[in-house]
Enzyme design. Structure first.
Site, short mmCIF file in Angstrom:
data_model
loop_
_atom_site.label_atom_id
_atom_site.label_comp_id
_atom_site.label_asym_id
_atom_site.label_seq_id
_atom_site.Cartn_x
_atom_site.Cartn_y
_atom_site.Cartn_z
N ASP A 257 66.71 -3.59 42.32
CA ASP A 257 66.61 -3.20 43.73
C ASP A 257 67.52 -1.99 43.92
O ASP A 257 68.74 -2.09 43.73
CB ASP A 257 67.07 -4.38 44.60
CG ASP A 257 66.96 -4.09 46.09
OD1 ASP A 257 66.95 -2.90 46.47
OD2 ASP A 257 66.93 -5.06 46.87
N ASN B 41 61.63 7.39 44.27
CA ASN B 41 60.29 7.16 44.82
C ASN B 41 60.17 5.84 45.57
O ASN B 41 59.33 5.70 46.45
CB ASN B 41 59.28 7.24 43.66
CG ASN B 41 57.90 6.76 44.06
OD1 ASN B 41 57.14 7.47 44.72
ND2 ASN B 41 57.57 5.53 43.67
N LYS C 154 63.81 9.27 55.62
CA LYS C 154 63.17 10.37 54.86
C LYS C 154 63.77 11.72 55.25
O LYS C 154 63.94 12.60 54.40
CB LYS C 154 61.66 10.35 55.07
CG LYS C 154 60.96 9.12 54.49
CD LYS C 154 61.11 9.02 52.98
CE LYS C 154 60.17 7.97 52.40
NZ LYS C 154 60.31 7.85 50.94
N ILE D 174 52.13 5.83 43.80
CA ILE D 174 52.57 7.16 43.37
C ILE D 174 53.53 7.05 42.17
O ILE D 174 53.42 7.79 41.20
CB ILE D 174 53.25 7.90 44.54
CG1 ILE D 174 52.22 8.21 45.64
CG2 ILE D 174 53.92 9.18 44.07
CD1 ILE D 174 52.83 8.65 46.97
N TYR E 104 62.07 4.45 58.82
CA TYR E 104 61.54 5.14 57.64
C TYR E 104 61.66 6.65 57.80
O TYR E 104 62.12 7.36 56.89
CB TYR E 104 60.07 4.70 57.49
CG TYR E 104 59.25 5.38 56.43
CD1 TYR E 104 59.30 4.96 55.10
CD2 TYR E 104 58.35 6.40 56.75
CE1 TYR E 104 58.50 5.56 54.13
CE2 TYR E 104 57.54 6.99 55.80
CZ TYR E 104 57.61 6.57 54.49
OH TYR E 104 56.82 7.16 53.54
N1 LIG Z 1 51.24 6.47 50.30
C1 LIG Z 1 51.52 7.33 51.30
O1 LIG Z 1 50.70 7.59 52.20
C2 LIG Z 1 52.86 8.04 51.31
C3 LIG Z 1 53.02 9.12 52.18
C4 LIG Z 1 54.25 9.78 52.22
C5 LIG Z 1 55.28 9.37 51.39
N2 LIG Z 1 55.09 8.32 50.56
C6 LIG Z 1 56.22 7.91 49.72
O2 LIG Z 1 55.82 7.81 48.37
C7 LIG Z 1 56.61 6.82 47.71
C8 LIG Z 1 55.72 5.84 46.98
O3 LIG Z 1 54.85 5.23 47.92
P1 LIG Z 1 53.54 4.43 47.49
O4 LIG Z 1 52.51 4.72 48.51
O5 LIG Z 1 53.23 4.66 46.05
O6 LIG Z 1 54.05 2.92 47.74
P2 LIG Z 1 53.74 1.54 46.99
O7 LIG Z 1 54.00 0.49 48.00
O8 LIG Z 1 52.42 1.57 46.31
O9 LIG Z 1 54.88 1.50 45.86
C9 LIG Z 1 56.23 1.40 46.18
C10 LIG Z 1 56.94 0.64 45.07
O10 LIG Z 1 58.34 0.62 45.36
C11 LIG Z 1 58.83 -0.65 45.02
N3 LIG Z 1 60.05 -0.93 45.77
C12 LIG Z 1 60.15 -1.27 47.09
N4 LIG Z 1 61.43 -1.51 47.41
C13 LIG Z 1 62.16 -1.31 46.28
C14 LIG Z 1 63.54 -1.41 45.99
N5 LIG Z 1 64.41 -1.81 46.92
N6 LIG Z 1 63.95 -1.13 44.72
C15 LIG Z 1 63.07 -0.78 43.78
N7 LIG Z 1 61.74 -0.68 44.00
C16 LIG Z 1 61.28 -0.94 45.24
C17 LIG Z 1 57.70 -1.61 45.37
O11 LIG Z 1 57.84 -2.85 44.68
C18 LIG Z 1 56.48 -0.82 44.94
O12 LIG Z 1 56.10 -1.11 43.61
C19 LIG Z 1 57.48 6.19 48.80
O13 LIG Z 1 58.74 6.83 48.81
C20 LIG Z 1 56.74 6.52 50.07
O14 LIG Z 1 57.59 6.58 51.20
C21 LIG Z 1 53.91 7.62 50.49
#
Ligand SMILES: NC(=O)c1ccc[n+]([C@@H]2O[C@H](COP(=O)([O-])OP(=O)(O)OC[C@H]3O[C@@H](n4cnc5c(N)ncnc54)[C@H](O)[C@@H]3O)[C@@H](O)[C@H]2O)c1
Length: 258
Positions: A60, A87, A154, A19, A150
Site C-alpha cells: 500500500d 500511478n 492530483k 493504465i 482526488y
Molecule cells: N482511467 C481514467 O479515466 C483516468 C483518468 C485520469 C487519470 N487516471 C489515473 O491513472 C491512474 C491509473 O488509473 P486506472 O484507471 O488504471 O485505475 P485502476 O483502478 O484500473 O487501477 C488502479 C490500481 O491501483 C491500485 N491501488 C489502489 N490503491 C493503492 C494503494 N494504496 N497502493 C498500491 N496500489 C493501489 C489498485 O489496486 C489498482 O490495481 C490513477 O492514478 C488514476 O488517477 C485515470
C-alpha cells in the site's frame, strides 16, 4: 520503436490493473526489468508473471513501512532503480458535501502522500541512477470535474513534480507528470454499473471523438521516461483527446455546430 529501457529497473505502482498494468507491459516490451507494485498482490502477480523479468510486490503506497519493504525487494533483486511511476490512486466518487474525513484522507494519502513517501525513500537509488519520476495525475487536477479530494491530490501531485524537478535537476533527476482525460479502464466499472451509457456520454466531450486507451498514456509515459525527453522536466503533459482545449458540447449547444 527501439528498446529504450534495456537494463533499466522500473517500478510502477498500481500496476495490477488498467493504465499501470499496460505501463508495466510496455516498459518490459522495451527491455526494462519491472517491479509490479499493487495493494492487490494477486493482481500484481498476474501482471508480473507475463513479463520476462519482473517481481510482484503487494504494498500500500500510503504506508511508509510497506514502501520501505517494497524498495528492499527491488534493491535485493537488482540493486538499482531507474524509474518510479506513481500511478496508484483511489477516488472517492461522492459530491463535496458527502465526502467523509476517511474518504478525504484516503485519497490524499494514496494519491499524493504515497508518491511523496515513495520518492523520498527511493531518492538515493534514483539519484545514483540519474533516474526519472513520472506521476500519473489527471485533468481533474487542472479543471474541476468533480471528485474534490482526488482533484486536490492530483493538483498537489503536479506541484510535487515541479518541486522534485527543481530540487534535484542539478543531480540529474527528472520529474514529470501526465494528466490523462477519460481512459477506459476498470476504474470506470462502478460508474458503468450505475449508468451503462456513461462512456458514450463522456465521448461527446472529446474533440478527437473517442475516449482514451491505456496505450495513449503509455506512449506519452515511455517518451517522458526515455532519453528522448532528457531536457524535459517539471512539466505536466496533458493526454486528453483535446478535452481541456475547449468545450465541444457547450460550443455545439450555443452555436448549433459540432
Ligand atoms: N482511467 C481514467 O479515466 C483516468 C483518468 C485520469 C487519470 N487516471 C489515473 O491513472 C491512474 C491509473 O488509473 P486506472 O484507471 O488504471 O485505475 P485502476 O483502478 O484500473 O487501477 C488502479 C490500481 O491501483 C491500485 N491501488 C489502489 N490503491 C493503492 C494503494 N494504496 N497502493 C498500491 N496500489 C493501489 C489498485 O489496486 C489498482 O490495481 C490513477 O492514478 C488514476 O488517477 C485515470
Amino acid at each position: 520503436m527501439g528498446r529504450r529501457f534495456e537494463g533499466r529497473v522500473v517500478l510502477v505502482t498500481g500496476a495490477g490493473s488498467g493504465i499501470g498494468a499496460r505501463l508495466a507491459e510496455r516498459f518490459a516490451g522495451e527491455g526494462a526489468r519491472l517491479a509490479v507494485l499493487d495493494v492487490d498482490e494477486e493482481r500484481a502477480r498476474a501482471v508480473a508473471q507475463a513479463l520476462p523479468d519482473a517481481v510482484a510486490i503487494g504494498a500500500d503506497v500510503s504506508s511508509r513501512e510497506q514502501v520501505k519493504d517494497a524498495l528492499a525487494v527491488v534493491r535485493e533483486r537488482w540493486d538499482r532503480l531507474d524509474v518510479v511511476v506513481n500511478n496508484a490512486a483511489t477516488c472517492a466518487d461522492v459530491p463535496f458535501e458527502a465526502v467523509s474525513d476517511e474518504e478525504w484522507e484516503r485519497d490524499l494519502a494514496v494519491d499524493l502522500s504515497g508518491p511523496y513517501r515513495l520518492v523520498q525513500e527511493a531518492l538515493p537509488d534514483l539519484l545514483a541512477a540519474r533516474g526519472v519520476v513520472l506521476s500519473i495525475a489527471s485533468v481533474n487536477g487542472l479543471t474541476h470535474l468533480g471528485n474534490d479530494a482526488y482533484s486536490a491530490a492530483k493538483a498537489g501531485l503536479m506541484a510535487l513534480t515541479r518541486g522534485l524537478a527543481v530540487s534535484y535537476g542539478s543531480q540529474g533527476l527528472r520529474a514529470n507528470a501526465i494528466a490523462p482525460g477519460t481512459i477506459v479502464t476498470p476504474i470506470w466499472d462502478e460508474r458503468l454499473a450505475r449508468d451503462p451509457h456513461v462512456l458514450d456520454t463522456a465521448t461527446r466531450w472529446y474533440p478527437l471523438g473517442r475516449l482514451g486507451r491505456p496505450d495513449d498514456v503509455a506512449n506519452a509515459a515511455l517518451f517522458l521516461c526515455s532519453e528522448e525527453a532528457s531536457w524535459i522536466t517539471g512539466t505536466t503533459l496533458v493526454v486528453d483527446g483535446g478535452l481541456l482545449a475547449g468545450n465541444a458540447v457547450m460550443m455545439h449547444d450555443i452555436t448549433a455546430q459540432s
